[in-house]
Design a protein around this motif. Structure first.
Motif, mmCIF file in Angstrom:
data_model
loop_
_atom_site.group_PDB
_atom_site.id
_atom_site.type_symbol
_atom_site.label_atom_id
_atom_site.label_comp_id
_atom_site.label_asym_id
_atom_site.label_seq_id
_atom_site.Cartn_x
_atom_site.Cartn_y
_atom_site.Cartn_z
ATOM 1 N N PHE A 8 72.781 36.805 53.649
ATOM 2 C CA PHE A 8 73.515 37.607 52.931
ATOM 3 C C PHE A 8 74.507 37.413 53.120
ATOM 4 C CE2 PHE A 8 69.779 40.072 54.176
ATOM 5 C CZ PHE A 8 69.125 40.596 52.444
ATOM 6 N N ASP A 9 74.677 36.470 51.562
ATOM 7 C CA ASP A 9 76.851 36.046 51.713
ATOM 8 C C ASP A 9 77.450 37.831 51.917
ATOM 9 O OD1 ASP A 9 79.113 35.150 51.360
ATOM 10 O OD2 ASP A 9 78.482 34.414 49.589
ATOM 11 N N ARG A 43 74.420 58.750 53.683
ATOM 12 C CA ARG A 43 74.325 58.362 55.048
ATOM 13 C C ARG A 43 73.912 57.315 55.100
ATOM 14 N NH1 ARG A 43 75.379 60.102 59.933
ATOM 15 N NH2 ARG A 43 73.852 59.841 61.119
ATOM 16 N N ALA A 44 72.641 56.163 54.808
ATOM 17 C CA ALA A 44 72.846 55.524 54.446
ATOM 18 C C ALA A 44 73.788 54.268 54.947
ATOM 19 C CB ALA A 44 71.947 54.541 53.701
ATOM 20 N N ALA A 45 74.526 54.753 53.272
ATOM 21 C CA ALA A 45 75.748 53.432 53.328
ATOM 22 C C ALA A 45 76.540 54.033 54.429
ATOM 23 C CB ALA A 45 76.862 53.832 52.318
ATOM 24 N N GLU A 46 76.968 54.358 55.466
ATOM 25 C CA GLU A 46 77.671 55.082 56.074
ATOM 26 C C GLU A 46 77.217 54.843 57.536
ATOM 27 O OE1 GLU A 46 79.004 59.175 59.430
ATOM 28 O OE2 GLU A 46 78.499 58.681 57.302
ATOM 29 N N LEU A 47 76.348 55.187 57.716
ATOM 30 C CA LEU A 47 75.342 54.038 59.378
ATOM 31 C C LEU A 47 75.512 53.092 59.216
ATOM 32 C CD1 LEU A 47 72.477 56.818 60.017
ATOM 33 C CD2 LEU A 47 74.329 56.003 60.689
ATOM 34 N N SER A 48 75.268 51.707 57.820
ATOM 35 C CA SER A 48 74.674 50.586 57.566
ATOM 36 C C SER A 48 75.933 50.045 57.505
ATOM 37 C CB SER A 48 74.113 50.311 57.011
ATOM 38 O OG SER A 48 72.642 51.580 56.787
ATOM 39 N N GLU A 49 76.708 49.988 57.258
ATOM 40 C CA GLU A 49 78.254 49.871 56.684
ATOM 41 C C GLU A 49 78.523 49.395 55.910
ATOM 42 O OE1 GLU A 49 79.904 48.440 60.294
ATOM 43 O OE2 GLU A 49 79.482 50.306 61.569
ATOM 44 N N VAL A 50 77.844 49.128 55.002
ATOM 45 C CA VAL A 50 78.282 49.038 53.681
ATOM 46 C C VAL A 50 78.961 49.033 52.160
ATOM 47 C CG1 VAL A 50 75.422 48.086 53.733
ATOM 48 C CG2 VAL A 50 75.758 50.213 51.978
ATOM 49 N N GLU A 51 79.413 48.714 51.151
ATOM 50 C CA GLU A 51 80.391 48.838 50.324
ATOM 51 C C GLU A 51 79.018 49.379 49.164
ATOM 52 O OE1 GLU A 51 83.359 46.661 50.006
ATOM 53 O OE2 GLU A 51 83.462 46.321 52.146
ATOM 54 N N ARG A 70 78.442 42.924 56.949
ATOM 55 C CA ARG A 70 77.532 42.718 57.982
ATOM 56 C C ARG A 70 76.663 41.784 57.683
ATOM 57 N NH1 ARG A 70 80.279 46.559 61.978
ATOM 58 N NH2 ARG A 70 82.762 46.513 61.244
ATOM 59 N N GLY A 71 76.333 41.377 56.777
ATOM 60 C CA GLY A 71 74.994 41.171 56.750
ATOM 61 C C GLY A 71 73.858 42.557 56.503
ATOM 62 N N ASN A 72 74.302 43.183 56.587
ATOM 63 C CA ASN A 72 73.242 44.589 57.192
ATOM 64 C C ASN A 72 72.607 45.265 55.942
ATOM 65 O OD1 ASN A 72 75.541 45.455 55.887
ATOM 66 N ND2 ASN A 72 76.092 46.815 57.905
ATOM 67 N N LEU A 73 72.357 44.677 54.442
ATOM 68 C CA LEU A 73 71.655 45.109 53.668
ATOM 69 C C LEU A 73 70.327 45.702 54.431
ATOM 70 C CD1 LEU A 73 71.549 45.569 50.427
ATOM 71 C CD2 LEU A 73 71.370 42.977 49.771
ATOM 72 N N MET A 77 68.848 49.280 53.304
ATOM 73 C CA MET A 77 67.409 49.147 52.782
ATOM 74 C C MET A 77 66.701 50.285 53.196
ATOM 75 S SD MET A 77 68.208 48.892 49.038
ATOM 76 C CE MET A 77 66.817 49.060 48.776
ATOM 77 N N GLN A 78 66.123 49.941 54.205
ATOM 78 C CA GLN A 78 65.408 50.940 55.519
ATOM 79 C C GLN A 78 65.431 51.756 54.997
ATOM 80 O OE1 GLN A 78 64.801 48.479 59.260
ATOM 81 N NE2 GLN A 78 62.969 49.707 59.602
ATOM 82 N N TYR A 79 66.719 52.122 55.619
ATOM 83 C CA TYR A 79 67.445 53.844 55.861
ATOM 84 C C TYR A 79 66.715 54.240 54.349
ATOM 85 C CZ TYR A 79 69.283 58.086 57.924
ATOM 86 O OH TYR A 79 69.789 59.542 58.218
ATOM 87 N N LEU A 80 67.165 53.893 53.071
ATOM 88 C CA LEU A 80 67.205 55.211 52.171
ATOM 89 C C LEU A 80 65.624 55.126 51.898
ATOM 90 C CD1 LEU A 80 69.217 55.721 49.447
ATOM 91 C CD2 LEU A 80 69.360 53.059 48.675
#
Length: 81
Positions: A8-9, A43-51, A70-73, A77-80
């Motif tokens: 992941f870029d 909640r998924a966006a907050e926990l995973s720190e994605v934009e 941080r490459g945590n897509l 997705m797993q949480y979502l």
């Protein structure tokens, strides 16, 4: 032979589409459905720190515009889902 590891870029924005199982209409709009989907997405966006730039929930699928610095897509997705 297994699948190659995903790279992941952190600067790219990804367009993600997910369809419901057997194309069922499991996310039909209602006030309760909207509250649940919005809460889980936030909640998924907050926990995973994605934009999260944009999202669309239809009755049987969803679209997301996401950047994962941080490459945590996969974690998002797993949480979502």
């Amino acid at each position: 032979m297994g699948w190659p590891l995903r790279m992941f870029d952190p600067l790219k924005i990804y367009f993600v589409t997910v369809r419901c199982f057997q194309r069922r209409l499991l996310m039909r709009p209602s006030s309760e459905t909207n509250d649940v989907l919005g809460g889980v997405l936030a909640r998924a966006a907050e926990l995973s720190e994605v934009e999260l730039f944009a999202f669309v929930f239809a009755s049987n699928h969803l679209h997301l515009l996401v950047r994962a610095p941080r490459g945590n897509l996969p974690r998002f997705m797993q949480y979502l889902l």
